[in-house]
Every structure is written in structure tokens, then in C-alpha cells.
Design a protein around this motif. Sequence first.
Motif, PDB file in Angstrom:
ATOM      1  N   ASP A  67       0.836  -1.203   0.000  1.00 27.47           N
ATOM      2  CA  ASP A  67       0.000   0.000   0.000  1.00 27.47           C
ATOM      3  C   ASP A  67       0.873   1.256   0.000  1.00 27.47           C
ATOM      4  O   ASP A  67       0.554   2.253  -0.666  1.00 27.47           O
ATOM      5  CB  ASP A  67      -0.920   0.017   1.224  1.00 27.47           C
ATOM      6  CG  ASP A  67      -2.045  -0.999   1.124  1.00 27.47           C
ATOM      7  OD1 ASP A  67      -2.363  -1.426  -0.007  1.00 27.47           O
ATOM      8  OD2 ASP A  67      -2.600  -1.376   2.174  1.00 27.47           O
ATOM      9  N   ARG A  70       2.144   1.830  -3.504  1.00 20.28           N
ATOM     10  CA  ARG A  70       1.107   2.397  -4.368  1.00 20.28           C
ATOM     11  C   ARG A  70       0.924   3.885  -4.094  1.00 20.28           C
ATOM     12  O   ARG A  70       0.783   4.684  -5.017  1.00 20.28           O
ATOM     13  CB  ARG A  70      -0.220   1.659  -4.157  1.00 20.28           C
ATOM     14  CG  ARG A  70      -0.306   0.353  -4.921  1.00 20.28           C
ATOM     15  CD  ARG A  70      -1.639  -0.329  -4.749  1.00 20.28           C
ATOM     16  NE  ARG A  70      -1.775  -0.958  -3.451  1.00 20.28           N
ATOM     17  CZ  ARG A  70      -2.540  -2.008  -3.204  1.00 20.28           C
ATOM     18  NH1 ARG A  70      -3.261  -2.541  -4.169  1.00 20.28           N
ATOM     19  NH2 ARG A  70      -2.609  -2.535  -2.008  1.00 20.28           N
ATOM     20  N   THR A  74       2.460   5.991  -7.125  1.00 21.88           N
ATOM     21  CA  THR A  74       1.365   6.142  -8.085  1.00 21.88           C
ATOM     22  C   THR A  74       0.605   7.447  -7.899  1.00 21.88           C
ATOM     23  O   THR A  74       0.224   8.091  -8.886  1.00 21.88           O
ATOM     24  CB  THR A  74       0.397   4.946  -7.999  1.00 21.88           C
ATOM     25  OG1 THR A  74       1.120   3.751  -8.321  1.00 21.88           O
ATOM     26  CG2 THR A  74      -0.757   5.100  -8.981  1.00 21.88           C
ATOM     27  N   VAL A 129      -1.625  -1.614 -10.819  1.00 24.90           N
ATOM     28  CA  VAL A 129      -1.008  -0.284 -10.753  1.00 24.90           C
ATOM     29  C   VAL A 129      -0.540   0.159 -12.133  1.00 24.90           C
ATOM     30  O   VAL A 129      -0.739   1.314 -12.533  1.00 24.90           O
ATOM     31  CB  VAL A 129       0.159  -0.283  -9.747  1.00 24.90           C
ATOM     32  CG1 VAL A 129       1.009   0.978  -9.891  1.00 24.90           C
ATOM     33  CG2 VAL A 129      -0.371  -0.401  -8.324  1.00 24.90           C
TER      34      VAL A 129
END
Length: 212
Positions: A67, A70, A74, A129
Motif C-alpha cells: 500500500d 502504491r 502512483t 497499478v
Amino acid sequence: MANKHNNEEEGSNLTTQDWLNLARETLIRDGVEAVKIDRLAKASGVTRGGFYWRFKSRHDLLEQLLDDWRSCNTVPFVSALSGAGTPAQRYRALMQLWIEEREFRPDYDTAVRNWAATSSVVADVVQTVDSVRVDALRRLFKEAGYDGNEALVRARITYYHQVGYYTLGVRQSAERRRQLSPIYYQILTGFAPDQNSGTDVISGKNTKELVG
């Protein structure tokens, strides 16, 4: 017993993010097999008990580490492409993100991709992702006027090019990458160049004469 108790109390002072930061750097440096409770606790100067103040298990830590990846790599990527400005300006913002390597960490991406080679669960997360990032690029190209298929292909070429750059371990200074950025920009986007075609799209430096 007193020392053990003190170490566990010290462990309670470490935040979840402290542990994740340490796990992240360990993953990047040594791979997922090195992300072990004992090793992290020793590096933090606490006992295993200190770890359990924040996590239920190693599995819990690894899930939160995914997590963290990400979020760290991202969110800035998508934000650059969906912020204010024209599609060309937002694409340049993404290029700057890649060149500066501050908000976006390519070594973190590479480490997670290596991890994905050993775990189908992580591989699925990486694929998701990648799809999110490619779709953000696709939307930008679509907004710029390309039809659906060309927007998708340009998005994939841009993204796969950058992933390949990191995967191959290309060693190139940020300055050299800035010098080459106008050429990459024109080839990858097909956008019209700036009025001053010799101006670097990132730094504003003149790049009419590029040296090898």
C-alpha cells in the motif's frame, strides 16, 4: 528482563510509518527476503515485541508495504497527469517527476517488480497499478486529440519506455536526461514543439547542440 521491557517500550514509540520506512529501504537494498521481523527490529534497536505494537504479522507488514508503494509512486504519477494545465504541460510535469526522482522513486518500483517475480499476489497488484498509470496517460493523450487506439498506444509506449529504462538499469545523469528531454518529448507525444525549439522542456536550458 528490564532491558527487554525497555526495548519493547521503545518499540511502542516507533510509528507504523517508521517501520514502513525501514522495510522500504530494506526491500530496495536487499529484496523482500530480507524484510524480516528480527532484522527490522535489530536495525531499530528494539525486540520483536516492539514490532507487534504496530503489526499483527510479517504478512501484515508486507501488505502495508505494498500500500505504501502504491501511495508513494502512483499518487504523484497520476497527480502530475491530472493537475492544472494543458496536456502538454501535464506531460512535462510527469517528465520532471521522472527526472528529479524525489516524489517518484524508480528504485522502489524496481524492488516491487522484483518482489512480484516471486509472488502472484504482488504481481497482480503491480499489474493493476501499471494499468492505472497507463490509463492516466491514455486519458491525457485522448484529451490532446488522439483517437482511442492511438491514445492507448502512445500511453503504452511512454510507460513501457520508462519502465524499461529503469529495468535495464540505465546510468545517466539528471543533467543529461534534461538535455535529451525535448527529443523524448517530441517523439513520444507527437505534440508540436515550443516556439523556441531549442529550449529544454524541463529546465529551460538551450539544447540545440547535444553531445554524446
